[in-house]
Every structure is written in C-alpha cells, then in structure tokens.
Design an enzyme around this catalytic site. Structure first.
Site, short mmCIF file in Angstrom:
data_model
loop_
_atom_site.label_atom_id
_atom_site.label_comp_id
_atom_site.label_asym_id
_atom_site.label_seq_id
_atom_site.Cartn_x
_atom_site.Cartn_y
_atom_site.Cartn_z
N LYS A 54 39.76 102.27 55.35
CA LYS A 54 40.62 100.96 54.49
C LYS A 54 40.41 101.13 53.14
CE LYS A 54 40.63 98.13 58.77
NZ LYS A 54 40.00 97.19 59.42
N GLN A 98 35.15 92.80 59.05
CA GLN A 98 35.40 93.76 60.30
C GLN A 98 34.78 93.15 61.25
OE1 GLN A 98 37.13 96.81 59.97
NE2 GLN A 98 37.11 96.84 61.95
N ASP A 121 44.12 89.54 57.26
CA ASP A 121 44.01 89.89 58.77
C ASP A 121 44.92 89.00 59.64
OD1 ASP A 121 43.04 92.31 59.64
OD2 ASP A 121 41.16 91.39 59.83
#
Ligand code: NAD
Length: 297
Positions: A54, A98, A121
């Site tokens: 990422k 994460q 997200d």
C-alpha cells in the site's frame, strides 16, 4: 460457452494511472500532496506485505505515504491516541488501520475512532450508514472494485438478479448494498443458506466472498451469468512443496458456462489497492475543498 475473462489487473492499472494524473493536479491546486496514513500493529506477515504494498503504491500514485508501525503489545489507548493525532493532521487525508488487530484490542472501538471523512476503508459505522441510506461516504475498497468491474462489463445493472455469497462486513454486506443501489434484485447467501446451488442458479450476477477453495461449481452457474470471484485461497500446488492461489469458484467449470468471470489471481485482487488510492484522493479533494467531477474516478 467459454466465458470472457474480466481483467482486473488491467482495469486496476488503468485506475491507478488515472488516480496518479489527478493526484498531480491536486498537488498543483492544493499546494500539497494528498496523504494516506497506514497503521500496522504487530508483525502479522500477511499484513506486513499488504502495508508495504500500500505504501509503495501510494508513492507511485504521487501521494504522500505515512506509515506507522507499532509493536504487537501496544496498549489500545496508545493506538487510539495515534488515530486521534492522524484525525487532526492536515497532511493526512485518509487513515487505514490494518486489520486484524491483536486480540487485546477492540477493533470496533478503533475503527469508530477514525474520523469518518478520513475513513478510506469505509468500515466506520458512519460510512456503513451512509452507504445503506444512499448518502455520499466512503465505500469498502474490495466491493467498490467489484462494482466497477461489473459496470465496466455490463453497463447498467438495473433489474438483474444478483447473488452475493458471504455476509462479512468487509465484503458481503457492502457488496449487497452496492448492488441494491444499482437496482439489482439482491440475495445474500451464507453458511446457513438452504440449497445454495439453486440460489446461485437464479443469478445473472454471482459474487463469491466465502474463503473456501473452488466451492462454487460450474453447474451452479446460470448460462451467461457474470461471475465475480473475491476469494483468495492458498492450496497445495501441482509440484510438491509449492502452493498456488485459487478463488471460491471452480474456475475451469464456471468458465464453460458463465458469460464473463474474474480469474484468481488477476481479477478482484488488484482492484483493492487501486480503489484505496482512489478513495484517498477523493478524501483529499473533500478535505481541501477542491471539486472533483463526479465520474472522474
Ligand atoms: P469472512 O470469513 O469474514 O466471511 C465469509 C463468509 O462466507 C461468511 O459470511 C460466511 O457466512 C460465508 N460462508 C462460509 N462458509 C459458507 C458456505 N459453506 N456456504 C455459503 N457461505 C459460506 O471472509 P471475508 O473477509 O468476507 O473474505 C472472503 C474471501 O474473500 C476470502 O477468501 C478472502 O481472502 C477474500 N478477500 C479478498 C479480498 C481482495 O481480493 N482484495 C479482500 C477481502 C477478502
């Protein structure tokens, strides 16, 4: 029938290119780069790979990447304090924590602490609610990537029968909401569904997000249907000691019947990071008050 292959890798590369062009234009107007912060707690090997990837992709797209790596034993309060600092940092447009987090942390509490307007997200309940009620918010990257592939392939999805197999908060549920927003007739199937093959046979669109290798068989697929395989399963390879990736769909069988199908790897997988970059750039425009054309990315 031999299904057309939906090339997610090529679509994702094109999307990343478009994000890169717009990120440079953003920098020229805002006087700063769009910024994405990624927080990793602990040393989970798969998460480390994702976070590295990422960060690299963010830089390649011409955005600023802020990586925060915390030891596994970090107290939850320290993680919440970092999230709060990122919430108020004007250089940070998007925040991604994460998952999974270590067992001593409450994931729901941590996700709830992220500013919804930086929640790229789309897991914060505010964004879940926005998606469910048709408001503008952030949509989880993997299902949004699936919708992009479907619309690219089929154009309008209106009136089509869609079956989503899997009801996770990350894939299945937001996928179903997105299909509903496109005016599909949506069925959500899961581990308790009776006669799954019959349910799948009705579908013009099948989205498989289960995590069981090659579970969905070719003779469950309606001829001509579009099949989106989200599953990523590592199984023993043909050569001893080697492994390979397969999806949730029996690709060989389904591609004899379907109209179009995503391969694994190279289908949905590459879309997730491309959509994350897209979401971060959208966040940057909103945070800086710079207009971005509705269908620009
Ligand atoms: P999950 O384990 O949270 O959810 C799986 C779902 O499948 C559950 O809702 C369960 O009800 C359903 N299920 C389990 N067994 C079933 C059965 N026998 N019949 C019908 N339904 C069944 O998984 P997830 O996070 O939603 O991920 C699903 C798959 O997608 C995994 O393989 C994961 O690796 C993959 N994934 C890929 C990406 C990507 O491509 N970037 C992103 C996220 C997840």
């Amino acid at each position: 029938m031999t299904a057309a292959i939906i090339d997610g890798k090529a679509f994702a590369a094109d999307l990343r290119g478009r994000v890169g062009t717009l990120a440079r234009a953003f920098e020229a107007s805002a006087g700063r780069k769009a910024g994405l912060a990624v927080v990793l707690v602990g040393e989970d090997p798969a998460s480390q790979v994702y976070v590295r990837s990422k960060g690299k992709s963010t830089l390649e797209a011409g955005m600023a990447s802020f990586e925060h790596k915390l030891p596994a034993e970090t107290p939850e309060a320290d993680l919440l304090a970092l999230v709060e600092q990122l919430n108020t940092d004007p250089a940070v447009d998007g925040i991604l924590v994460q998952l999974p987090l270590p067992a001593h942390m409450n994931e729901a509490k941590v996700i709830a602490a992220i500013n919804p307007d930086k929640d790229v997200d789309g897991f914060n309940v505010i964004n879940v609610g926005r998606l469910a009620t048709g408001l503008n918010g952030f949509v989880p990257c993997t299902p949004l990537g699936c919708i992009m592939l479907l619309k690219d392939r089929l154009g309008s999805l209106s009136g089509l029968d869609a079956v989503v197999i899997g009801r996770s908060n990350i894939v299945g549920k937001p996928m179903a909401q997105l299909l509903l927003a496109e005016s599909c007739t949506v069925t959500i199937a899961h581990s308790r569904t009776k006669d799954l093959p019959e349910v799948v046979r009705r579908a013009d669109i099948v989205v498989a997000a289960v995590g069981r290798p090659e579970m969905i068989k070719g003779d469950w697929i309606k001829p001509g249907a579009t099949v989106i395989d989200v599953g990523i399963n590592r199984v023993p390879g043909k050569v001893e000691g080697k492994t390979r990736l397969v999806g949730d769909v029996d690709f060989a069988g389904a591609s004899e019947v379907a109209g179009a199908i995503t391969p694994v790897p190279g289908g949905v997988g590459p879309m997730t990071i491309a959509v994350l970059l897209r979401n971060a750039l959208v966040a940057a425009h909103r945070n800086a008050g710079i207009a971005l054309a509705k269908d620009a990315i």
